[in-house]
Design a protein around this motif. Structure first.
Motif, short mmCIF file in Angstrom:
data_model
loop_
_atom_site.label_atom_id
_atom_site.label_comp_id
_atom_site.label_asym_id
_atom_site.label_seq_id
_atom_site.Cartn_x
_atom_site.Cartn_y
_atom_site.Cartn_z
N THR A 1 0.64 -4.82 -7.08
CA THR A 1 0.45 -3.57 -6.33
C THR A 1 -0.85 -2.90 -6.72
OG1 THR A 1 2.85 -3.29 -6.23
CG2 THR A 1 1.51 -1.37 -5.69
N PHE A 2 -1.19 -2.94 -8.02
CA PHE A 2 -2.45 -2.37 -8.47
C PHE A 2 -3.64 -3.04 -7.77
CE2 PHE A 2 -6.11 -2.99 -11.37
CZ PHE A 2 -6.65 -1.72 -11.25
N ARG A 3 -3.62 -4.35 -7.66
CA ARG A 3 -4.74 -5.04 -7.03
C ARG A 3 -4.83 -4.71 -5.54
NH1 ARG A 3 -4.03 -10.07 -6.81
NH2 ARG A 3 -2.02 -10.32 -7.85
N ARG A 4 -3.70 -4.54 -4.89
CA ARG A 4 -3.73 -4.11 -3.48
C ARG A 4 -4.37 -2.72 -3.37
NH1 ARG A 4 -2.54 -8.95 -3.71
NH2 ARG A 4 -0.55 -9.79 -2.96
N VAL A 5 -3.96 -1.83 -4.25
CA VAL A 5 -4.50 -0.47 -4.24
C VAL A 5 -5.99 -0.49 -4.57
CG1 VAL A 5 -4.43 1.74 -5.46
CG2 VAL A 5 -2.29 0.64 -4.74
N ARG A 6 -6.38 -1.28 -5.55
CA ARG A 6 -7.80 -1.34 -5.91
C ARG A 6 -8.65 -1.81 -4.75
NH1 ARG A 6 -9.32 -4.70 -11.18
NH2 ARG A 6 -8.50 -6.42 -9.90
N CYS B 1 0.83 -1.20 0.00
CA CYS B 1 0.00 0.00 0.00
C CYS B 1 0.87 1.26 0.00
CB CYS B 1 -0.93 0.00 1.21
SG CYS B 1 -2.22 -1.28 1.16
N GLU B 2 1.92 1.25 0.82
CA GLU B 2 2.81 2.40 0.87
C GLU B 2 3.53 2.58 -0.47
OE1 GLU B 2 5.18 1.33 4.19
OE2 GLU B 2 3.69 1.98 5.68
N LYS B 3 3.92 1.46 -1.08
CA LYS B 3 4.57 1.51 -2.39
C LYS B 3 3.63 2.10 -3.44
CE LYS B 3 6.32 -1.67 -5.97
NZ LYS B 3 6.58 -3.11 -6.28
N GLY B 4 2.38 1.67 -3.42
CA GLY B 4 1.41 2.18 -4.38
C GLY B 4 1.14 3.66 -4.20
N PHE C 1 -6.66 -8.37 -2.53
CA PHE C 1 -5.71 -8.24 -1.43
C PHE C 1 -5.10 -9.58 -1.05
CE2 PHE C 1 -4.39 -5.68 2.39
CZ PHE C 1 -3.97 -4.57 1.66
N GLU C 2 -5.73 -10.65 -1.45
CA GLU C 2 -5.22 -12.01 -1.25
C GLU C 2 -4.84 -12.29 0.20
OE1 GLU C 2 -3.28 -13.59 -5.22
OE2 GLU C 2 -2.35 -11.67 -4.68
N ILE C 3 -5.82 -12.09 1.09
CA ILE C 3 -5.58 -12.35 2.50
C ILE C 3 -6.51 -13.41 3.05
CG2 ILE C 3 -4.59 -10.09 3.04
CD1 ILE C 3 -7.37 -9.22 4.01
#
Length: 401
Positions: free
Chosen positions: A281-286, A250-253, A325-327
């Protein structure tokens, strides 16, 4: 609930006189996962499962702690508070004392600045030591924030016994500081806020940037609904592995998109994000962008249409956590899918992920059928049997006696 009229085990361990008992609840996050440390929106509620801390006052400067779930006593001096000297579960309690002692040094941090408390009033130089005995009915590792329940029960006890006059938002910031810097878990402030600010039959709609908190009537009982918790008994740990990686993503995005946090983005930024970021990273941000919107939509829907209309938002939240987020884990996915197929209005995993619990919003008359179906599905899949129970939105941290 735990009977707090009689200290459970305190006299078996300590010889000091009991001066009081304090408790704080675990929490269920109705919606808004991994948005808190991104300055976003969350909608948790405190639950009617609590951690109780029975306290005796000492004449020296020692803090000592024991519990029903582990024999032995941990101790530390108030003159030697240092996260490096803390270990194990007692760090959640001792870390609160440490965080109080250094809070003034963190007055410019977003959480403390937003809370607005006068940190110069916190002075532990003459504080007397305490004996603490912990009993909890909040399951550990279930995603119901047993850690925040312990931190907040201890925090309200310390505040009263050491005459620390700060508001509850400041105590939430103290809890977050303890968990981040003493325990080493990079969590946001949602769990402590829910445990300290919760009210009966209500959710806490929290803006994690401003720390503005609104009480939202959930209306579950009036609508004939129950919140069923499905504890998969797959334990997770925030201080390790995937949670840290997700926060880093998230911080990277945010950095790549030129914003302070992902809170500064909305659906209109998704196209640019997809063009700028790598796929993961895009999917985490989305997930964070869409989850923030789902929280806002849930609050609006509760206020305008009522709880019967929020199921689709819970379902969409789980899909996002599973795919973007794949959690999630297979046990959580099975719990959610089974509940959805057998009468739940909506279901999702709750908590940090990688194990823990799912929640299902279920008509009261359908609960038994949903429970039976989930138990059978886990047996068919040869998974460890889940633990199922309902929770109600409850009062936050308090003195019990």
């Amino acid at each position: 609930m735990t009977d707090t009229t009689t200290p459970r085990g305190f006299a078996d361990v300590f010889d000091t006189e009991v001066v009081g008992r304090w408790s704080a609840p675990g929490r269920v996050n109705l919606i808004g996962e991994h948005t808190d440390y991104n300055d976003g929106f969350v909608l948790p509620f405190a639950i009617d499962r609590r951690t109780t801390v029975t306290v005796g006052r000492r004449d020296d400067r020692l803090l000592r702690i024991s519990s029903t779930f582990e024999e032995g006593v941990h101790e530390i001096s108030l003159d030697a508070l240092d996260p490096a000297s803390m270990s194990g579960w007692s760090t959640y309690a001792f870390g609160i004392a440490w965080a109080l002692s250094v809070a003034a040094q963190h007055s410019d941090s977003p959480a403390f600045a937003a809370a607005g408390g006068d940190l110069t009033t916190i002075d532990l130089s003459t504080a007397r030591g305490l004996d603490l005995f912990v009993d909890s009915e909040v399951p550990v590792g279930a995603g119901l924030s047993s850690s925040a329940a312990l931190e907040c029960a201890v925090a309200v006890a310390f505040a009263e016994l050491w005459s620390i006059d700060v508001n509850r938002s400041t105590l939430a910031a103290v809890g977050q500081l303890a968990e981040n810097d003493a325990v080493g878990a990079p969590t946001g402030i949602m769990d402590q806020s829910a445990s300290l600010l919760g009210q009966a039959d209500s959710g806490v709609f929290l803006d994690c940037r401003s720390l503005d908190a609104d009480v939202v009537d959930l209306g579950f009982a009036a609508a004939g609904l129950e919140v069923l918790v499905i504890d998969t008994n797959v334990e997770h740990a925030h201080a390790t592995g995937g949670y840290v990686e997700r926060r880093s993503s998230c911080e990277k995005g945010a950095a790549a998109l030129g914003v302070t946090s992902l809170r500064d983005l909305d659906a209109g930024d998704l196209e640019r994000a997809e063009e700028t970021l790598d796929d993961e990273t895009f999917r985490r941000v989305r997930h964070v962008i869409t989850e923030n919107q789902r929280v806002l939509d849930t609050v609006r829907t509760l206020r305008t249409e009522g709880p019967l209309a929020i199921g689709r938002l819970l379902d969409a939240s789980h899909v996002s956590m599973r795919d973007d987020f794949e959690i999630s884990v297979p046990e959580l996915d099975l719990a959610v899918a089974t509940a959805q197929a057998t009468g739940a209005l909506g279901a999702r995993m709750t908590g940090g992920g990688f194990g823990g619990s799912a929640i299902a919003l279920v008509p009261a008359e359908a609960r038994a059928a949903v429970e039976a179906a989930v138990v059978a599905a886990f047996a068919d899949a040869a998974y460890t049997a889940p633990t199922l129970f309902t929770v109600n939105a409850a009062e936050g941290a308090r003195r019990d006696g």
